[in-house]
Design a protein around this motif. Structure first.
Motif, PDB file in Angstrom:
ATOM      1  N   GLY A  15       1.075  -1.170  -0.167  1.00 63.77           N
ATOM      2  CA  GLY A  15       0.094  -0.252  -0.244  1.00 63.77           C
ATOM      3  C   GLY A  15       0.148   1.176  -0.063  1.00 63.77           C
ATOM      4  O   GLY A  15       0.599   1.824  -1.075  1.00 63.77           O
ATOM      5  N   LEU A  16       2.080   1.571   0.482  1.00 73.68           N
ATOM      6  CA  LEU A  16       2.563   2.359   0.823  1.00 73.68           C
ATOM      7  C   LEU A  16       3.643   2.257  -0.487  1.00 73.68           C
ATOM      8  O   LEU A  16       3.838   3.864  -1.152  1.00 73.68           O
ATOM      9  CB  LEU A  16       4.024   2.108   2.030  1.00 73.68           C
ATOM     10  N   ALA A  17       3.957   1.553  -0.824  1.00 71.17           N
ATOM     11  CA  ALA A  17       4.747   1.597  -2.537  1.00 71.17           C
ATOM     12  C   ALA A  17       3.143   2.022  -3.460  1.00 71.17           C
ATOM     13  O   ALA A  17       4.242   2.846  -4.405  1.00 71.17           O
ATOM     14  CB  ALA A  17       4.637   0.020  -2.709  1.00 71.17           C
ATOM     15  N   PHE A  18       2.181   2.076  -3.339  1.00 70.93           N
ATOM     16  CA  PHE A  18       1.430   1.804  -4.502  1.00 70.93           C
ATOM     17  C   PHE A  18       1.066   3.870  -4.005  1.00 70.93           C
ATOM     18  O   PHE A  18       1.441   4.146  -5.126  1.00 70.93           O
ATOM     19  CB  PHE A  18      -0.128   1.237  -4.473  1.00 70.93           C
ATOM     20  N   GLY A  20       3.703   6.184  -2.931  1.00 72.80           N
ATOM     21  CA  GLY A  20       4.213   6.608  -2.902  1.00 72.80           C
ATOM     22  C   GLY A  20       4.494   7.271  -4.871  1.00 72.80           C
ATOM     23  O   GLY A  20       5.522   7.718  -4.951  1.00 72.80           O
ATOM     24  N   ARG A  21       4.146   6.369  -4.940  1.00 76.54           N
ATOM     25  CA  ARG A  21       4.372   6.358  -7.136  1.00 76.54           C
ATOM     26  C   ARG A  21       3.597   7.767  -7.219  1.00 76.54           C
ATOM     27  O   ARG A  21       3.909   8.241  -7.923  1.00 76.54           O
ATOM     28  CB  ARG A  21       4.045   5.105  -7.643  1.00 76.54           C
ATOM     29  N   LEU A  22       2.547   7.779  -6.275  1.00 74.81           N
ATOM     30  CA  LEU A  22       1.100   9.203  -6.893  1.00 74.81           C
ATOM     31  C   LEU A  22       1.524  10.228  -6.967  1.00 74.81           C
ATOM     32  O   LEU A  22       0.799  10.993  -5.931  1.00 74.81           O
ATOM     33  CB  LEU A  22      -0.339   8.358  -6.031  1.00 74.81           C
ATOM     34  N   ARG A  23       2.814  11.151  -7.361  1.00 78.34           N
ATOM     35  CA  ARG A  23       2.418  12.162  -6.943  1.00 78.34           C
ATOM     36  C   ARG A  23       2.554  13.080  -7.869  1.00 78.34           C
ATOM     37  O   ARG A  23       1.671  13.162  -9.130  1.00 78.34           O
ATOM     38  CB  ARG A  23       4.246  12.094  -7.312  1.00 78.34           C
TER      39      ARG A  23
END
Length: 55
Positions: A15-18, A20-23
């Motif tokens: 969830g954090l990786a997902f 984190g990609r949404l910038r």
């Protein structure tokens, strides 16, 4: 119990990786703050002109 904790940890990390990609796209840098020269592609150091622009 240890397996449940491991699975929960992996799901939280995914969830954090997902997210984190949404910038959000930020404003573009002004021409003097670009890291490379638009003409030759060399890295720019400082605010002076690139050696290819000096002529």
């Amino acid at each position: 119990m240890l397996i449940k904790i491991s699975i929960l940890f992996v799901l939280v990390m995914v969830g954090l990786a997902f997210f984190g990609r949404l910038r959000l796209p930020g404003p573009k840098a002004p021409p003097l703050l670009r890291k490379t020269c638009p003409r030759c592609g060399r890295p720019r150091i400082g605010s002076g002109p690139c050696p290819c622009e000096r002529g």
